[in-house]
Design an enzyme around this catalytic site. Structure first.
Site, mmCIF file in Angstrom:
data_model
loop_
_atom_site.group_PDB
_atom_site.id
_atom_site.type_symbol
_atom_site.label_atom_id
_atom_site.label_comp_id
_atom_site.label_asym_id
_atom_site.label_seq_id
_atom_site.Cartn_x
_atom_site.Cartn_y
_atom_site.Cartn_z
ATOM 1 N N LYS A 292 0.737 -1.163 -0.069
ATOM 2 C CA LYS A 292 0.120 0.063 0.048
ATOM 3 C C LYS A 292 0.739 1.300 -0.100
ATOM 4 C CE LYS A 292 -4.102 -1.781 2.120
ATOM 5 N NZ LYS A 292 -4.898 -1.878 3.355
ATOM 6 N N TYR B 222 -12.645 -2.237 -2.656
ATOM 7 C CA TYR B 222 -13.212 -2.571 -1.557
ATOM 8 C C TYR B 222 -14.813 -2.618 -1.493
ATOM 9 C CZ TYR B 222 -8.728 -2.122 0.971
ATOM 10 O OH TYR B 222 -7.626 -2.051 1.552
ATOM 11 N N PHE C 232 -15.579 2.614 7.868
ATOM 12 C CA PHE C 232 -14.394 3.051 7.457
ATOM 13 C C PHE C 232 -13.986 2.917 5.847
ATOM 14 C CE2 PHE C 232 -14.400 -1.752 8.283
ATOM 15 C CZ PHE C 232 -14.178 -2.274 6.980
ATOM 16 N N HIS D 287 -2.336 -5.055 1.651
ATOM 17 C CA HIS D 287 -3.549 -5.823 1.264
ATOM 18 C C HIS D 287 -3.143 -7.383 1.068
ATOM 19 C CE1 HIS D 287 -7.264 -7.077 0.026
ATOM 20 N NE2 HIS D 287 -6.810 -7.534 -1.028
ATOM 21 N N GLU E 25 -10.352 -10.471 -7.025
ATOM 22 C CA GLU E 25 -9.608 -9.214 -6.806
ATOM 23 C C GLU E 25 -8.549 -9.251 -7.983
ATOM 24 O OE1 GLU E 25 -7.947 -9.544 -2.779
ATOM 25 O OE2 GLU E 25 -9.888 -8.989 -2.072
HETATM 26 N N1 UDP Z 1 -9.936 -0.402 7.754
HETATM 27 C C1 UDP Z 1 -10.031 0.529 8.564
HETATM 28 N N2 UDP Z 1 -10.536 0.704 9.544
HETATM 29 C C2 UDP Z 1 -11.323 -0.514 10.095
HETATM 30 C C3 UDP Z 1 -11.034 -1.611 9.576
HETATM 31 C C4 UDP Z 1 -10.383 -1.576 8.107
HETATM 32 O O1 UDP Z 1 -9.371 1.864 8.135
HETATM 33 O O2 UDP Z 1 -11.783 -0.516 11.100
HETATM 34 C C5 UDP Z 1 -9.196 -0.405 6.454
HETATM 35 C C6 UDP Z 1 -7.789 -0.766 6.377
HETATM 36 O O3 UDP Z 1 -6.923 -0.224 5.296
HETATM 37 C C7 UDP Z 1 -7.939 -2.381 5.986
HETATM 38 C C8 UDP Z 1 -9.140 -2.309 4.809
HETATM 39 O O4 UDP Z 1 -10.027 -1.128 5.207
HETATM 40 O O5 UDP Z 1 -6.856 -2.946 5.521
HETATM 41 C C9 UDP Z 1 -9.803 -3.591 4.764
HETATM 42 O O6 UDP Z 1 -10.533 -3.849 6.045
HETATM 43 P P1 UDP Z 1 -10.326 -5.557 6.183
HETATM 44 O O7 UDP Z 1 -11.247 -5.777 7.401
HETATM 45 O O8 UDP Z 1 -10.575 -6.423 5.012
HETATM 46 O O9 UDP Z 1 -8.644 -5.777 6.895
HETATM 47 P P2 UDP Z 1 -7.809 -6.691 6.256
HETATM 48 O O10 UDP Z 1 -8.302 -7.785 5.271
HETATM 49 O O11 UDP Z 1 -6.786 -5.651 5.119
HETATM 50 O O12 UDP Z 1 -6.923 -7.173 7.268
HETATM 51 MG MG MG Z 2 -9.789 -7.904 3.878
#
Ligand code: UDP
Ligand code: MG
Length: 155
Positions: free
Chosen positions: A10, A50, A58, A116, A127
């Protein structure tokens, strides 16, 4: 069974000069690099990326973050690569991620989180085509496969 995952380093990983250190972990683990692209993700593409989080508090922040500065998008392959790469990444934010993981070792933010990785085979299937055409995914024999995987399990 050989599996593929979408990994994105990222904006903060690129800006903080952590690209080499993070890629080294995937190489050392034994994953195979299948595709890579350095690019700036548009807001529209970030919204598609997303889409599963649309409506969550978020969502806008995650879209803004992913599209804010260039990223390195990659596809890595290995048996069970999705589960293993999520373990290498650690919990979503460096504030909770265990030491030894990428997010645990390289970050302490509760907003930025460096990387990610697809969270399931179904997510990877959605994806990967967002970023790569089929012909951009390069199939080739991995020279170290024999020594990496060892003898097959006895039946
Ligand atoms: N994110 C955030 N706040 C949250 C949860 C997620 O800003 O409370 C953002 C963060 O960049 C994260 C992305 O949204 O990587 C996707 O969330 P996910 O729950 O899929 O997390 P990941 O799979 O990246 O661990
Ligand atoms: Mg995720």
């Amino acid at each position: 069974m050989a599996e593929r995952t979408l990994i994105i380093l990222k904006p903060d990983a690129v800006q903080r000069g952590l690209v080499g250190s993070i890629i080294a972990r995937f190489e050392q683990k034994g994953f195979q690099l299948i595709a890579a692209k350095f690019m700036k993700i548009s807001k529209a593409l970030a919204q598609k990326h997303y889409a599963v989080h649309k409506g969550k508090p978020f969502f806008e922040r995650a879209v803004q973050y992913l599209s804010s500065s260039p990223v390195l998008v990659m596809v890595w392959q290995a048996d069970d690569v999705i589960k293993m790469s999520r373990r290498l990444m650690g919990e979503t934010f460096g504030t909770e991620a265990q030491p030894g993981t990428i997010r645990g070792d390289f970050g302490c933010s509760h907003g930025f989180n460096l990387i990610h990785g697809s969270d399931s085979p179904a997510s990877a299937e959605v994806e990967i085509p967002l970023y790569f055409k089929p012909e951009e995914l390069i199939d080739y024999p991995l020279a170290q496969a024999h020594w990496l995987y060892g003898p097959p399990d006895e039946a």
